[in-house]
Design a protein around this motif. Structure first.
Motif, short mmCIF file in Angstrom:
data_model
loop_
_atom_site.label_atom_id
_atom_site.label_comp_id
_atom_site.label_asym_id
_atom_site.label_seq_id
_atom_site.Cartn_x
_atom_site.Cartn_y
_atom_site.Cartn_z
N ALA A 116 -0.66 8.42 -0.37
CA ALA A 116 -1.72 8.56 -1.53
C ALA A 116 -2.69 7.83 -0.83
O ALA A 116 -4.13 7.09 -1.47
N LEU A 117 -3.42 6.84 0.45
CA LEU A 117 -4.20 6.37 0.67
C LEU A 117 -4.59 4.95 -0.72
O LEU A 117 -5.88 5.39 -0.98
N GLN A 118 -3.40 4.33 -1.33
CA GLN A 118 -3.45 3.23 -2.63
C GLN A 118 -3.16 2.06 -1.75
O GLN A 118 -1.96 1.99 -1.38
N VAL A 119 -4.22 0.80 -2.65
CA VAL A 119 -3.47 -0.08 -2.27
C VAL A 119 -2.72 -0.50 -3.81
O VAL A 119 -3.20 0.09 -4.87
N LEU A 120 -1.63 -1.02 -3.65
CA LEU A 120 -0.99 -0.32 -5.15
C LEU A 120 -0.72 -2.31 -5.90
O LEU A 120 -0.84 -3.09 -5.16
N ILE A 177 0.50 -1.47 0.09
CA ILE A 177 -0.05 -0.12 -0.21
C ILE A 177 0.76 1.58 -0.14
O ILE A 177 2.02 1.07 0.31
N ASP A 178 0.59 2.23 -0.38
CA ASP A 178 1.08 3.63 -0.19
C ASP A 178 0.07 4.12 0.85
O ASP A 178 -0.38 4.54 0.19
N VAL A 202 -12.90 6.06 -10.24
CA VAL A 202 -11.60 5.67 -9.29
C VAL A 202 -12.44 4.32 -8.30
O VAL A 202 -13.19 4.65 -7.85
N ASN A 203 -11.44 3.58 -8.34
CA ASN A 203 -11.52 2.23 -6.97
C ASN A 203 -11.26 2.84 -5.53
O ASN A 203 -10.60 3.18 -5.01
N SER A 204 -12.71 3.15 -5.01
CA SER A 204 -12.85 3.65 -3.93
C SER A 204 -14.21 2.88 -2.41
O SER A 204 -14.74 2.59 -3.16
N ASP A 230 -11.94 -6.50 -2.63
CA ASP A 230 -10.98 -5.77 -2.08
C ASP A 230 -11.38 -4.57 -1.17
O ASP A 230 -10.77 -5.05 0.23
N TRP A 231 -12.65 -3.85 -1.00
CA TRP A 231 -13.08 -3.25 -0.05
C TRP A 231 -14.03 -3.78 0.58
O TRP A 231 -14.69 -3.33 1.97
#
Lengths: 331, 267
Positions: free
Chosen positions: B28-32, B24-25, B98-100, B131-132
């Motif tokens: 940036a609050l993102q899963v890479l 994860i980042d 975007v995937n949120s 994912d979420w």
């Protein structure tokens, strides 16, 4: 409902008692109320028969209890409970709405959130109030591989609390509160999904969710016969048998044995995992165990990252000796 | 009238991605997305497609349309439902999607796309995306479209305008009936989805997906109200270090483990 005040808990019943998950949600609501300078906590409970649950709600932390008693609520059809929860939110006009991530809550709470013009903070392990009085939740995502923190942007905020993540308050019979009948007309036409048949398959022996010891097996056991020694072990130490999703998908055991994100959440003192690699979606169902003990042939298996004790070896050799030794110790 | 089924499907990071490749980042609050592991169609969505195809097996004139939304797609991955036997693939593709972890936008966009598709009898969705793990887009979608809904199906059949759904319960099962149109979510208990056949793969290769933008489904992203905001993302803290019990052989390790648990008062 932009200027909501207070917290509304969507309650559930266990028989004619207030469900433990609802006492947990009331406890969480009281903490949030404290952070909001003592805003009121209300509870809505609906059923064909409420027994003593309204009074139990007050003892468990509610200031106001809204009740709905109707034959339409027999078996708590989600369609009817959604209507009740929506109505209660209109009447109570809360800042936050809190329910529980249970079989019923999973069907009801997202629909309630969308009817109230927002989305649900799902499966929350913690709930807190931020500096702007927004409800902020932490929740496992990606099957438990990461933990997300989400802030609710709308009023009311709606959240589903993960069972067993908050201690319920000690019941206080001296607490004072008000019990009101919620003004709602319910008839059978509200129920669109009609249950026409139900088959209960009660688990043999101790329920997984209540067990102090759980002995679980995974794909590594090789087949259904691998569960025989696990059953012996469970009965020796007064535990219940669980399984990974792979085991249930393969049909080795019925899905009622499944521990994990989409199965049951267990919180035993001791969780013995045999032949389970420990994928995060499995760990999501057992990581609250006080101690995890793992037996697995792969030293790199994820399960060892969360285990307190582990044996790297062939379960077919480790387990019989382990059981024999326990037998001796427990005599 | 032949039955029209829409199945929602999401492209996700392969949930079998080894923990060592999961990154994860946190800023940036993102899963890479892992470079070495290709994305997949969400497993529960594949089972929803399987449920639709089982209905089509019984009534071959049934139309099965698979619908997905996202900022970008791995086309070979998203064509798998066509190779399995779905009739059409519709992708709502837009940089804004975007995937949120906020399901609000997905609900609005999917609802608008389903309305654009016209008369739909049955919407099938996976019980949740891996994912979420929100498990709420289907229920929000049902509310938005005014559809009757039930969840976690292990079997779905349609007869005379009524869907008959066998649901998974923690300790048993129940059968639910809903008059169509309806939305049903499908669980893994439905069983392994079928594999694409060679003929299916060839046929899928010749089919072009329908690609719409958010504007094409009649929406303006700026008018959509978010419900949730992601404010933090972290890897879970791992528990205490594991104490490995060793012995002369596996059996000896087993005996020592029993003694250890007794000593720790765990049994």
């Amino acid at each position: 409902m932009a200027d909501g005040q207070g917290i509304l808990v969507i309650g559930e019943l266990a028989g004619s008692e207030l469900a433990l998950v609802t006492r947990e949600a009331l406890s969480a609501a009281r903490s949030l109320s404290g952070a909001l300078g003592g805003e009121p906590v209300s509870l809505v409970i609906a059923g064909a028969d409420l027994g003593d649950a309204p009074q139990q709600g007050i003892s468990a932390g509610a200031d106001t209890v809204y009740t709905v008693v109707s034959p339409v609520l027999e078996g708590t059809p989600p369609d009817a409970v959604v209507a009740v929860a929506e109505r209660a939110a209109q009447v109570a006009s809360p800042r936050y709405v809190i329910g529980s991530k249970t079989l019923l809550g999973r069907d009801v709470l997202p629909r309630v959130a969308f009817r109230l013009g927002t989305a649900l903070a799902q499966d929350c392990a913690t709930l807190e109030v931020d500096s702007q009085q927004r409800l902020v939740a932490t929740r496992p995502v990606y099957g438990g591989s990461a933990i997300a923190k989400v802030a609710c942007l709308q009023t009311p905020a709606v959240a589903a609390l993960r069972p067993k993540s908050v201690e319920p308050l000690e019941p206080d019979a001296s607490r004072i509160g008000e019990i009101k009948t919620l003004d709602i007309q319910l008839d059978d036409s509200v129920v669109k999904a009609r249950v026409v048949d139900r088959t209960e398959r009660p688990s043999e022996g101790i329920r997984l969710e209540d067990a102090k010891v759980v002995v679980s097996g995974g794909r590594g056991l090789g087949g259904p016969e691998g569960f025989e020694p696990l059953k012996d072990l469970a009965s020796l130490i007064g535990g219940a048998v669980g399984a990974s999703r792979a085991v249930c998908d393969a049909g080795w055991l019925p899905s009622s044995y499944q521990v994990g994100l989409t199965g049951k959440t267990v919180t035993p003192d001791l969780y013995i995992a045999v032949g389970i690699s420990g994928a995060s979606q499995h760990m999501a169902g057992c990581s609250s165990a006080r101690a995890i003990v793992a037996i697995n042939k792969d030293a790199g298996a994820n399960i060892f990252k969360e285990a307190r004790f582990g044996v790297v070896g062939d379960w077919q050799k480790v387990l019989p000796a382990f059981i024999d030794q326990l037998h001796e110790l427990l005599q | 009238m032949p039955l029209r089924i829409v199945v929602t499907a999401k492209q996700v990071i392969d949930p079998e991605t080894p923990a060592s490749a999961f990154r994860i980042d946190p800023q940036a609050l993102q899963v890479l997305p892992p470079a070495s592991v290709p994305p997949v169609v969400n497993g529960f969505d594949e089972q929803a497609i399987e449920a639709a195809l089982q209905i089509k097996d019984a009534a071959p004139d049934t139309n099965v349309t698979v619908l997905s939304i996202g900022a970008s797609f791995a086309m070979d991955v998203m064509k798998k439902p066509l190779a399995m036997g779905a009739d059409e693939l519709v992708l709502v593709q837009d940089d804004a999607l975007v995937n949120s972890p906020d399901p609000s936008v997905a609900v609005h966009v999917l609802a608008a796309a389903i309305r654009k598709l016209g008369d739909v009898d049955l919407v099938l969705c996976g019980r949740q995306a891996s994912d979420w793990d929100n498990a709420q887009v289907p229920l929000g979608l049902a509310e938005k479209l005014g559809l009757a809904v039930t969840t976690i199906a292990k079997r779905v059949a349609v007869e005379n305008g009524i869907a008959r759904i066998e649901r998974v319960l923690p300790d048993g099962s129940e059968t639910v009936e809903i008059t169509l149109p309806a939305l049903v979510t499908v669980s893994n208990e439905l069983g392994q989805a079928r594999y694409p056949t060679l003929r299916g793969i060839m046929a899928a290769g010749r089919k072009a997906p329908t690609i719409w933008s958010v504007a094409d489904v009649g929406l303006d992203m700026s008018s959509l109200t978010p419900g949730l905001e992601l404010v933090g993302l972290a890897l879970p803290e791992s528990g205490a270090a594991c104490e490995f019990i060793e012995g002369e052989d596996d059996a000896d390790a087993g005996r020592k483990l029993a003694l250890k648990l007794r000593e720790a008062k765990l049994v």
